[in-house]
Motif scaffolding. Structure first.
Motif, PDB file in Angstrom:
ATOM      1  N   GLY B 137       0.660  -1.474   0.451  1.00  0.00           N
ATOM      2  CA  GLY B 137      -0.081  -0.557   0.125  1.00  0.00           C
ATOM      3  C   GLY B 137       0.776   1.339   0.127  1.00  0.00           C
ATOM      4  O   GLY B 137       0.853   2.496  -0.336  1.00  0.00           O
ATOM      5  N   LYS B 138       1.978   0.848   0.653  1.00  0.00           N
ATOM      6  CA  LYS B 138       3.472   2.513   1.043  1.00  0.00           C
ATOM      7  C   LYS B 138       3.598   2.644  -0.702  1.00  0.00           C
ATOM      8  O   LYS B 138       3.521   3.592  -1.041  1.00  0.00           O
ATOM      9  CB  LYS B 138       4.195   2.405   2.338  1.00  0.00           C
ATOM     10  CG  LYS B 138       4.953   3.341   1.952  1.00  0.00           C
ATOM     11  CD  LYS B 138       3.984   4.461   3.384  1.00  0.00           C
ATOM     12  CE  LYS B 138       4.920   5.716   3.258  1.00  0.00           C
ATOM     13  NZ  LYS B 138       3.893   6.816   2.562  1.00  0.00           N
ATOM     14  N   ALA B 184      -1.426   3.028   5.222  1.00  0.00           N
ATOM     15  CA  ALA B 184      -0.136   1.423   5.271  1.00  0.00           C
ATOM     16  C   ALA B 184       0.876   2.243   5.880  1.00  0.00           C
ATOM     17  O   ALA B 184       1.281   1.302   7.298  1.00  0.00           O
ATOM     18  CB  ALA B 184       0.174   1.336   3.970  1.00  0.00           C
ATOM     19  N   GLU B 185       1.059   3.316   6.422  1.00  0.00           N
ATOM     20  CA  GLU B 185       1.931   3.463   7.151  1.00  0.00           C
ATOM     21  C   GLU B 185       1.752   3.753   8.909  1.00  0.00           C
ATOM     22  O   GLU B 185       2.082   3.338   9.711  1.00  0.00           O
ATOM     23  CB  GLU B 185       2.224   5.407   6.919  1.00  0.00           C
ATOM     24  CG  GLU B 185       2.881   6.495   7.539  1.00  0.00           C
ATOM     25  CD  GLU B 185       4.152   6.573   7.013  1.00  0.00           C
ATOM     26  OE1 GLU B 185       4.894   7.619   7.486  1.00  0.00           O
ATOM     27  OE2 GLU B 185       4.097   6.474   5.520  1.00  0.00           O
ATOM     28  N   MET B 186       0.343   3.643   8.703  1.00  0.00           N
ATOM     29  CA  MET B 186       0.124   4.098  10.166  1.00  0.00           C
ATOM     30  C   MET B 186      -0.218   2.869  10.683  1.00  0.00           C
ATOM     31  O   MET B 186       0.326   2.040  11.842  1.00  0.00           O
ATOM     32  CB  MET B 186      -1.934   4.031  10.573  1.00  0.00           C
ATOM     33  CG  MET B 186      -1.687   5.807  10.245  1.00  0.00           C
ATOM     34  SD  MET B 186      -2.836   7.266  10.094  1.00  0.00           S
ATOM     35  CE  MET B 186      -3.877   6.458  11.671  1.00  0.00           C
ATOM     36  N   VAL B 229      -1.114   7.155  18.710  1.00  0.00           N
ATOM     37  CA  VAL B 229      -1.913   7.060  16.864  1.00  0.00           C
ATOM     38  C   VAL B 229      -1.880   8.761  16.702  1.00  0.00           C
ATOM     39  O   VAL B 229      -2.596   9.009  15.447  1.00  0.00           O
ATOM     40  CB  VAL B 229      -3.238   6.223  17.738  1.00  0.00           C
ATOM     41  CG1 VAL B 229      -4.134   6.524  16.036  1.00  0.00           C
ATOM     42  CG2 VAL B 229      -2.800   4.371  17.634  1.00  0.00           C
ATOM     43  N   VAL B 230      -3.245   8.726  17.923  1.00  0.00           N
ATOM     44  CA  VAL B 230      -3.569  10.290  17.703  1.00  0.00           C
ATOM     45  C   VAL B 230      -2.222  11.152  17.179  1.00  0.00           C
ATOM     46  O   VAL B 230      -2.017  12.634  16.445  1.00  0.00           O
ATOM     47  CB  VAL B 230      -4.186  10.838  18.751  1.00  0.00           C
ATOM     48  CG1 VAL B 230      -4.311  12.369  18.865  1.00  0.00           C
ATOM     49  CG2 VAL B 230      -5.131  10.268  19.876  1.00  0.00           C
ATOM     50  N   THR B 231      -0.861  11.238  17.525  1.00  0.00           N
ATOM     51  CA  THR B 231      -0.037  12.293  17.076  1.00  0.00           C
ATOM     52  C   THR B 231       0.910  11.542  16.068  1.00  0.00           C
ATOM     53  O   THR B 231       0.989  12.477  14.545  1.00  0.00           O
ATOM     54  CB  THR B 231       1.445  11.311  18.104  1.00  0.00           C
ATOM     55  OG1 THR B 231       0.435  11.910  19.399  1.00  0.00           O
ATOM     56  CG2 THR B 231       2.018  12.582  18.163  1.00  0.00           C
ATOM     57  N   ILE B 232       0.244  10.410  15.460  1.00  0.00           N
ATOM     58  CA  ILE B 232       0.282   9.899  14.008  1.00  0.00           C
ATOM     59  C   ILE B 232      -0.187  10.092  12.935  1.00  0.00           C
ATOM     60  O   ILE B 232       0.349  10.652  12.194  1.00  0.00           O
ATOM     61  CB  ILE B 232       0.757   8.231  13.986  1.00  0.00           C
ATOM     62  CG1 ILE B 232       1.661   7.610  15.237  1.00  0.00           C
ATOM     63  CG2 ILE B 232       0.698   7.485  12.815  1.00  0.00           C
ATOM     64  CD1 ILE B 232       1.211   6.191  15.391  1.00  0.00           C
TER      65      ILE B 232
END
Lengths: 510, 304
Positions: B137-138, B184-186, B229-232
């Motif tokens: 996906g990335k 994908a990154e997350m 996750v929020v930061t991401i």
């Protein structure tokens, strides 16, 4: 902690829903048969009818504005806003205007509007179309519906001038009262369709104008969409989202024809692809034998058949059928003889071959990159080593304006004037200086005479002669006339025009 | 609060540097005058236009004039539209935000369950499948994915419209196109943050107390794993904005990205500068937001 996370998610969701909630109306021709949608690669540039030189912009304007005269499919002048006209003397023409014509804002169309529109473009040097109208000295208002147009010199092309981009009739009262900026935001014309909205780089929407002086408009709405991505444009056509797509890639022709409910239509355009040759001393191309060898080395039919899949016609002139002065002896013809080309190079003293540079655009004209590559390969067959200089448009344009190309560059020219004279402006000595450096006294004399020659027959012969001389001198080596490739939805009848304009009321539902 | 204002002050020099870079880039890419003039223009026409645009002044004079106006929100007139540039850009902002937010939702909905699953089932076939999918996906370029989605879901199956903007259906394909890379990154980030927590002492304690695995994961680990996750999410702003440029072009989505691409192609300098500025501001604010939420959620980080 968990509550915070939930809060963020809820907020994001809420924001998304409010955003998706406030929408403009849907689009596309699906489900609404009285809407005509046309998709093209780029947005229009401006509603200033005098300050653009862009055919695809004019294709929209032509539905909103009228000229004094329109050319029919045989390029014969027909009345548009002018009822009739006659020539009083060499430099004076009288036009009777149609009565009861109203602009979209209700203002009546009068002689004042003609004076305002034409004198603006004839006198304001900063306007892009000024060079095609500076021949007009003044417009005299005789009465409300009669004008005299006076030219500086005898002008055999005046009727053509008054039926093309730059001669749309503008509402003088509205512009004087509200100002140009307001007109550009909310343009007003006399045409069958009036302005509804313009979303930059996305779409221009026109709606029908019930008080149009001519036949009732056929469509409720005409939408011109800008879709830069080719695959997306073709996708929209195949799903019925748009009725017409312009500039279809030749590789998609089979797909569109094979798809249920769509077909491809090809039509000749005024655009001719050519190699411009630097004939100045010190270049190998100064030798006429080398120039002839270049032409003989290029198999034009192979280019139009293989790269364009038939969407082009080989030509040895820039003045193609439908344009005044076209020379049938040079159209749909090409010279290909690699053996003779080698022989000529040998005679010119280049038995061991020679090197030159060919500059070309990438992505500006139909398959330009592929054509340039093929030409380079064909030239190397006869011993001409080509350094291919592929440039993106703005770099190319910089070199073009600065006249900084080497031996050869490839370009495509149109002819919005439908007149032979327009095709040779770049070969007049002052323009050619530093570009082709072409200088043929006979050609120059013929062009000067033709420019003011009111005898149509004689003028035509003069242009035909010029084309023969140019074909022999080869300051330009012509390749082919480009055909327009349109993808069309089967629900409509559409015959593409030679001038590439899209006139909505000429397109009808089957 | 004090920290917040301090960070906000740091934004100013960053914007200043960006303005300098944009100005220089726009100036080295070529002369807009040649693009504006027709083929019949004379040298005189050219000189007049250069003077009218103020392009005959020395570069530093041009830059300071640009800066002075930019501070007041005036980026000059777009020559294609004969209108001030900033309002044109702002007009296109809602469509871009709409696409970005929806893509973010798509990415979040995909990546949280997948990331957790992948961490819990570490080194199983499922984990390999998910991490493999994330790499794929990335790696898929947005424009390719977009065109493929159009071919399959619009042209062949006729489920979604091909392009444009209007209904919810128009939004689906662009959002998937843009969301996939971010998802994908997350997924990978969530997986590693979950793994880190699953290896911590308190989880071992919970497990040794004999709690069911599902409770351990959902009740004890997940809560702490979601902090990053929020930061991401906030850190994805730049990827998101970069992605809108391509995605909007493929789907003719009338947002800022498409506007910027067209403006670059036509050398509409004022528009390019205004758009880049707005985009830069968004990226900076996104990063600032990431910074702040992180500090807020994890008290171990000192405010100084």
């Amino acid at each position: 902690m968990k509550r915070f996370g939930m809060m963020v998610v809820t907020m994001v969701l809420a924001a998304a829903l409010t955003l998706t909630g406030c929408n403009s109306g849907g689009s596309g021709a699906v489900g609404n048969e009285k809407v005509l949608t046309i998709a093209r690669g780029a947005d229009m540039v401006s509603f200033d009818v005098h300050n653009h030189n862009n055919t695809s912009t004019e294709a929209i304007h032509v539905n909103m504005f009228n000229y004094l005269i329109k050319l029919d499919e045989n390029q014969e002048p027909q009345p548009d806003l002018a009822e009739s006209w006659e020539q009083k003397n060499d430099t004076t023409w009288e036009f009777k205007l149609k009565e009861n014509v109203k602009f979209h804002n209700g203002d009546p169309f009068t002689a004042e509007d003609v004076k305002f529109s034409l004198e603006r473009v004839a006198k304001d040097q900063s306007l892009l179309e000024h060079t095609s109208y500076k021949q007009i000295k003044e417009v005299k208002v005789i009465d409300d519906h009669t004008v005299e147009i006076i030219t500086h010199n005898p002008d055999p092309v005046l009727l053509n001038r008054l039926s093309r981009l730059g001669s749309s009739m503008l509402p003088s009262k509205y512009i004087e009262e509200e100002g140009w900026d307001q007109f550009l935001k909310q343009p007003v014309g006399t045409g069958p369709y009036q302005f509804e909205e313009w979303i930059r780089d996305d779409r221009v929407v026109l709606k029908k104008y019930d008080d149009y002086f001519g036949e009732k408009p056929k469509w409720n709405q005409v939408v011109f969409r800008a879709i830069p991505e080719e695959a997306t444009r073709v996708g929209e056509l195949m799903t019925g989202g748009v009725d017409i797509v312009e500039n279809t890639p030749p590789s998609d022709i089979e797909r569109i024809n094979g798809n249920e409910g769509t077909h491809v239509q090809e039509a000749p355009t005024q655009r001719v692809m050519m190699l411009v040759v630097r004939m100045s001393e010190g270049n190998v191309t100064a030798d006429p034998k080398v120039r002839e060898a270049i032409e003989l080395a290029i198999d034009n039919q192979a280019i139009t058949d293989n790269i364009l899949q038939g969407a082009g016609t080989p030509t040895r002139t820039r003045v193609t059928p439908g344009t005044f002065g076209a020379n049938p002896k040079l159209y749909d013809k090409y010279e290909y003889d690699p053996k003779k080309a080698k022989q000529l190079l040998k005679e010119a003293g280049f038995e061991k071959g020679l090197k030159l540079t060919l500059s070309a655009t990438n992505g500006r004209y139909l398959k330009d990159k592929e054509i340039a590559e093929m030409i380079a390969a064909m030239l190397s067959e006869v011993g001409i080593q080509v350094k291919l200089d592929m440039l993106e448009w703005s770099k190319y344009n910089e070199k073009y304006q600065g006249k900084k190309f080497d031996e050869l560059y490839m370009i495509g020219y149109g002819n919005s004037m439908f007149d032979g004279g327009y095709a040779f402006e770049r070969l007049s000595p002052e323009v050619a200086k530093g570009e082709t450096d072409y200088n043929n006294a006979e050609v120059e004399k013929l062009l000067e005479q033709a420019m003011e020659n009111m005898d149509e027959k004689e003028r035509e012969q003069q242009y035909q002669k010029v084309q023969e001389l140019v074909a022999a001198d080869r300051p330009h080596i012509y390749l082919h006339q480009v055909k327009g490739i349109y993808g069309v939805n089967d629900r409509i009848n559409f015959n593409p025009r030679l001038d590439e304009l899209i006139i909505a009321d000429d397109i009808e539902l089957k | 609060m004090k920290y917040f204002f301090k960070s906000l002050l740091q934004v100013i020099p960053v914007l200043f540097i960006i303005s300098l870079i944009v100005f220089i880039l726009v100036n080295v890419t070529g002369n807009p005058v040649d693009l504006m003039l027709p083929e019949t223009a004379t040298e005189e026409d050219r000189a007049n236009l250069i003077q009218a645009l103020g392009l005959d002044q020395p570069l530093h004079v041009q830059y300071f004039r640009f800066l002075k106006n930019a501070v007041q929100g005036d980026f000059g007139e777009s020559f294609r539209y004969n209108q001030p540039a900033l309002p044109i850009v702002l007009e296109r902002l809602p469509a871009t935000i709409e696409l970005a937010v929806t893509s973010m939702i798509v990415a979040t909905l995909l990546s949280i369950p997948l990331g957790i699953l992948s961490a819990v089932k570490r080194n199983t076939f499922l984990d390999v499948l998910i991490t493999g999918g994330a790499v794929l996906g990335k790696a898929m370029p947005n424009f390719w994915l977009g065109i493929m989605l159009i071919l399959i879901l619009s042209v062949t199956l006729k489920i979604f419209p091909v392009s444009g903007h209007g209904t919810f259906l128009h939004l689906v394909l662009p959002a998937i196109t843009l969301g996939t890379g971010i998802a994908a990154e997350m997924t990978r980030l969530i997986r590693s943050s979950m793994l880190e927590i699953l290896g911590q002492d308190y989880i071992r304690t919970a497990r040794s107390k004999g709690l069911m695995e599902i409770i351990v994961v959902n009740k004890h680990a997940l809560r702490n794993a979601l902090i990053p996750v929020v930061t991401i999410m906030a850190l994805q702003t730049s990827t998101l904005i970069g992605g809108t440029l391509i995605t909007e072009t493929v789907f003719s989505w009338p947002g800022m990205g498409q506007l910027l691409i067209q403006a670059v192609n036509t050398r509409d300098m004022a528009l390019v500068q205004a758009a880049v500025f707005v985009i830069a501001l968004f990226v900076i604010l996104g990063n600032l937001l990431a910074d702040l939420t992180y500090r807020y959620l994890d008290p171990r980080i000192k405010y100084n």
